[in-house]
Design an enzyme around this catalytic site. Structure first.
Site, PDB file in Angstrom:
ATOM      1  N   CYS A 153       0.837  -1.216   0.000  1.00  0.00           N
ATOM      2  CA  CYS A 153       0.000   0.000   0.000  1.00  0.00           C
ATOM      3  C   CYS A 153       0.870   1.264   0.000  1.00  0.00           C
ATOM      4  O   CYS A 153       1.703   1.464   0.894  1.00  0.00           O
ATOM      5  CB  CYS A 153      -0.917  -0.020   1.223  1.00  0.00           C
ATOM      6  SG  CYS A 153      -1.674   1.549   1.627  1.00  0.00           S
ATOM      7  N   CYS A 195       0.342   3.510   3.020  1.00  0.00           N
ATOM      8  CA  CYS A 195       0.983   2.931   4.202  1.00  0.00           C
ATOM      9  C   CYS A 195       2.472   3.238   4.225  1.00  0.00           C
ATOM     10  O   CYS A 195       3.048   3.534   5.281  1.00  0.00           O
ATOM     11  CB  CYS A 195       0.771   1.424   4.221  1.00  0.00           C
ATOM     12  SG  CYS A 195      -0.959   0.897   4.211  1.00  0.00           S
TER      13      CYS A 195
END
Length: 430
Positions: free
Chosen positions: A58, A61
């Site tokens: 991600c 993230c």
């Protein structure tokens, strides 16, 4: 018999010790890395623990991870420390299912084991400020002059501070719960005349509102009934004069008052600073409005939305609804250099009398939206419009209606500033 019991007790303890010691956690300023074997133990080990449910692939993230690394030592050093942890929610899917993780990153703060979703900022310094406020008491009790001083110093300058001197705690508690994430609240029960002099009030009970970053304060002497206290606090959440910036715009989002907006050429000029002093006096007497200012040189795109360019005579005053409508006041389109205090008063009187011209943002509105949302969002909006137009052109069906938000809602959302700094729907990846 007693020796047998003692030996049996030691045996039981020795059996339990491995399971206890295997999940010891230290608040050493580092982000804890959790998995299914130690997650529950970590949640129960700390009164407050902030958990990042992430996926290795991600992008959001990956951008968040270094911010958490910066925030962890600051949060672990608080009087009430907050641990920061992360867990690969894709790998440990059982926990992801248990906590209803449907996108990454999902952020939760566990308070005494109970999870609450976190929607606040993600930059390290702002995240720390937000979480400090998140875990603070609704109302802090102060017992001395030094207690007042320590409370103000610990609160910092990011949020407004409210101190009730000899005010009943119950008079503040309901409002404090409502505005907990926007301000610090306390009640001082024991204080000296020295403190009264320091904060410039001469009797008690009194409710003090402080804006440390603006070197500004205001005093309320009652009545201390719920509606009056809430009205004072609501109107004191913002400073008397608010400089407009991408950051400060989000402070206006929940305030329903009209905004008396002054546009300067440059707010750092001496003449502008003198005018701001006059605005502060007008704001104190007209709290039904928010008084704000912006300078053309500091934020040209924003100023241009109000029909201001380099040829416009400044300062210029308008009344803005916070969305896409603003009002020009007839007879006060231009502020002269002489007796500006009287001209501000006349501007407000004419507005209240309805001597206005209602306007919406012109061609520069696109530039205004661009400066707030960023080009990425604008490209998405343009792409959606193009797709809708293409479908309508090809087919004969009813025009396709895409549910969403109007321009005013976009402007409110844009006030958050850096889209990566706040948790919005597009800040999660499936």
């Amino acid at each position: 018999m007693s020796s047998v019991f003692f030996i049996l007790s030691l045996s039981i303890v020795s059996l339990l010790l491995p399971s206890i010691s295997s999940h010891e956690f230290k608040l050493d300023g580092k982000v804890l890395v959790l998995d299914e074997s130690n997650f529950d133990a970590a949640i129960s080990s700390f009164d407050f623990i902030f958990v990042d449910f992430y996926a290795p692939w991600c992008g959001h993230c990956k951008r968040l991870s270094p911010e958490l690394d910066k925030a962890a030592p600051m949060l672990s050093g608080l009087k009430k420390p907050i641990a920061i942890a992360k867990i690969d929610a894709e790998k440990y899917s059982r926990l992801a299912t248990k906590y209803e993780i449907d996108g990454y990153p999902t952020l939760k703060i566990f308070m005494n084991g109970v999870p609450t979703d976190y929607y606040g900022p993600r930059k390290a310094d702002k995240l720390v400020r937000y979480l400090k406020k998140f875990v603070a008491p609704d109302v802090t009790l102060l017992e001395s002059d030094s207690g007042v001083t320590e409370f103000v110093e610990a609160a910092g300058t990011f949020f407004p501070i409210f101190i009730g001197f000899n005010v009943d705690e119950s008079a503040l508690s309901k409002v404090a719960i409502k505005f907990k994430k926007k301000a610090w609240f306390s009640v001082a029960k024991d204080f000296s005349e020295k403190t009264m002099g320091l904060y410039d009030f001469d009797k008690a009970p009194a409710l003090l509102a402080l804006h440390p970053s603006f070197n500004e304060q205001n005093i309320f002497y009652g009545p201390f009934e719920d509606k009056f206290v809430e009205e004072f606090i609501q109107q004191s959440l913002l400073p008397l004069t608010l400089p407009i910036s991408p950051d400060s715009l989000k402070l206006l989002k929940d305030d329903k008052r009209k905004i008396v907006l002054t546009i300067f050429e440059d707010e750092t000029h001496y003449e502008s600073k003198q005018f701001i002093k006059l605005l502060r006096g007008a704001a104190s007497a007209n709290r039904e409005f928010v008084f704000a200012y912006v300078s053309f040189n500091q934020w040209q795109e924003f100023a241009e939305a109000f029909e201001v360019d380099r040829k416009t005579s400044l300062p210029k005053m308008v009344v803005w609804d916070g969305n896409e409508i603003y009002f020009s006041v007839i007879g006060s389109e231009k502020i002269e250099s002489e007796d500006q205090g009287s001209q501000i008063t006349l501007f407000l009187e004419r507005y209240k009398d309805g001597k206005t011209i209602e306007k919406t943002f012109g061609p520069s509105f696109f530039g205004y939206i661009t400066s707030l949302l960023g080009m990425r969002t604008v490209y998405i909006l343009v792409f959606l419009v193009a797709v809708i137009f293409l479908i309508a052109t090809i087919g004969k069906e009813e025009p396709l209606v895409v549910g969403g938000r109007d321009r005013s809602e976009l402007a409110a959302a844009a006030a958050v500033g850096d889209s990566r700094d706040e948790r919005a729907s597009d800040d999660k990846e499936d």
